[in-house]
Design an enzyme around this catalytic site. Structure first.
Site, PDB file in Angstrom:
ATOM      1  CE  LYS A  62      38.984  41.681  50.656  1.00 44.25           C
ATOM      2  NZ  LYS A  62      37.848  42.067  50.464  1.00 44.25           N
TER       3      LYS A  62
ATOM      4  CB  SER B 101      40.531  37.453  52.403  1.00 42.02           C
ATOM      5  OG  SER B 101      41.507  36.525  51.815  1.00 42.02           O
TER       6      SER B 101
ATOM      7  CG  PHE C 223      52.219  27.585  40.979  1.00 40.71           C
ATOM      8  CD1 PHE C 223      53.046  28.288  40.148  1.00 40.71           C
ATOM      9  CD2 PHE C 223      50.888  27.983  40.911  1.00 40.71           C
ATOM     10  CE1 PHE C 223      52.478  28.878  39.025  1.00 40.71           C
ATOM     11  CE2 PHE C 223      50.271  28.584  39.947  1.00 40.71           C
ATOM     12  CZ  PHE C 223      51.046  29.341  39.157  1.00 40.71           C
TER      13      PHE C 223
ATOM     14  CG  ASP D 117      35.706  53.559  42.074  1.00 41.96           C
ATOM     15  OD1 ASP D 117      35.689  53.577  43.475  1.00 41.96           O
ATOM     16  OD2 ASP D 117      36.069  53.124  41.412  1.00 41.96           O
TER      17      ASP D 117
ATOM     18  CG  PHE E  77      30.321  41.288  48.043  1.00 47.73           C
ATOM     19  CD1 PHE E  77      30.527  39.707  48.419  1.00 47.73           C
ATOM     20  CD2 PHE E  77      28.783  41.307  47.892  1.00 47.73           C
ATOM     21  CE1 PHE E  77      29.955  39.080  49.087  1.00 47.73           C
ATOM     22  CE2 PHE E  77      27.963  40.436  48.496  1.00 47.73           C
ATOM     23  CZ  PHE E  77      28.388  39.175  49.223  1.00 47.73           C
TER      24      PHE E  77
ATOM     25  CG  ASN F  47      44.958  37.131  39.367  1.00 41.44           C
ATOM     26  OD1 ASN F  47      46.230  37.106  39.320  1.00 41.44           O
ATOM     27  ND2 ASN F  47      44.293  38.000  39.371  1.00 41.44           N
TER      28      ASN F  47
ATOM     29  CE1 TYR G 115      41.710  40.848  48.538  1.00 43.76           C
ATOM     30  CE2 TYR G 115      42.702  38.965  49.372  1.00 43.76           C
ATOM     31  CZ  TYR G 115      41.561  39.549  48.923  1.00 43.76           C
ATOM     32  OH  TYR G 115      40.311  38.998  49.070  1.00 43.76           O
TER      33      TYR G 115
END
Length: 344
Positions: free
Chosen positions: A169, A141, A235, A70, A97, A215, A165
């Site tokens: 980033k 992202s 959605f 990790d 990544f 997800n 999230y």
């Protein structure tokens, strides 16, 4: 060129994008070291990568190694560099990544996201600096943008993530900019802002197979197609688009992998710099268009139900990729049909 560039460290190399990029790096003659905690990926990816290499007659001797661990463990990263740099080829590039990536999960566990994504990256950079390895491509992202419903999103558009999230980033991008500006005579850093990677390696041996509940839309479509899930939830069908469903920019994961290699070769050939680039096709596809294409290409039906809009969704998220094209002289080549066929 591959031997001159030394060894490439791929963090998160067992994950969806990392594993496909690793395969392509090996195919092009690069030596790689993969590290992964396998918290949302499988060590089986290494076996699959070697299987594909064997199928494609790629010689792997001294070309690939794997370390399980990790990025929150500073000593682990130090040990990887010590072990790999004692071999014939030193780590000279990092493609980063590794990180947590679920928008929904990040709203429930923001501390985990900030810790894993930001602290893990800081640890990585500390060890890179110590080892005089100053070439980095970071997996960012499109979630960093504020999305004002423009037809195309460019790198100059406003930044305002709507979830932890995306915030993590953007924070990493800011951190990397600070590192570059403090030591700009020797750091080469590129941040690639992805749009919607889907598809899989054409062999079918690698693909998107997240641990737990997916997800992203494509694993969900696959789950419906394979009978694991009864129907797909869409959605909202009341968006101001041609068929009422959201529009996204889908890019084949193998094209995205190639974008990393083209970027690495670009920053290697130029003076130290800090780059931010969108990576997408520049083509918008609605959710219903994606489903219809998947059905047509694979000769099956995807049952779906329309449910209410999700909080934080946007009507249109499509890349303006003119900047990356001007620099890389390369554009994504694989079609939506390719993505649906390979992904299934």
């Amino acid at each position: 060129m591959s031997n001159e560039m030394g060894k490439i460290l791929v963090t998160g190399g067992c994950g969806f994008i990392g594993s496909h990029t690793s395969v392509l790096l090996l195919k092009l003659g690069y030596s790689i070291t993969i590290i992964d905690s396998n918290s949302n990926s499988s060590p089986k990816s290494i076996k699959r990568i070697t299987e594909i290499a064997s199928m494609e007659s790629i010689v792997l001797e001294n070309k690939i190694s794997f370390h399980h661990g990790d990025l929150l463990d500073y000593k682990f990263i130090e040990n990887v560099f010590d072990i790999e740099n004692s071999k014939f080829n030193k780590i000279n590039y990092v493609i980063h990544f590794a990180g947590l990536k679920s928008v929904k999960e990040s709203t429930n566990y923001p501390i985990n996201y900030w810790d894993t994504n930001l602290v893990g990256t800081i640890n990585l950079l500390k060890v890179m600096q110590k080892n005089e390895c100053k070439n980095l491509i970071f997996s960012s992202s499109a979630t960093v943008y504020s999305h004002k419903e423009k037809e195309f999103i460019s790198e100059k558009d406003p930044l305002k993530p709507s979830n932890p999230y995306g915030n993590s980033k953007l924070a990493i991008e800011s951190f990397l900019r600070d590192v570059y500006e403090s030591y700009n005579e020797n750091w080469r850093i590129a941040c690639l802002r992805y749009f919607n990677p889907i598809g899989a390696h054409p062999s079918g041996l690698l693909g998107e197979d997240p641990c737990g509940i997916p997800n992203n839309i494509f694993p969900l479509i696959n789950n419906v197609a394979s009978g694991q899930k009864e129907f797909l939830e869409i959605f909202g069908d009341d968006w101001n688009t041609s068929d009422g469903t959201c529009i996204r920019d889908y890019i084949h994961v193998m094209d995205l992998a190639m974008a990393h290699i083209k970027t690495m070769e670009l920053i290697n050939s130029e003076k130290p710099q800090y780059l931010i680039m969108n990576v997408g096709t520049g083509i918008g596809t609605s959710v219903l268009e994606l489903i219809k294409t998947f059905e047509k290409v694979n000769h099956l039906k995807i049952p779906f139900k329309i449910t209410s809009r999700r909080e934080g969704d946007f009507k249109n998220v499509v890349a303006d990729n003119s900047f990356s094209y001007s620099l890389l002289k390369w554009k994504a080549e694989l079609s939506l049909e390719d993505m649906c066929r390979d992904g299934w």
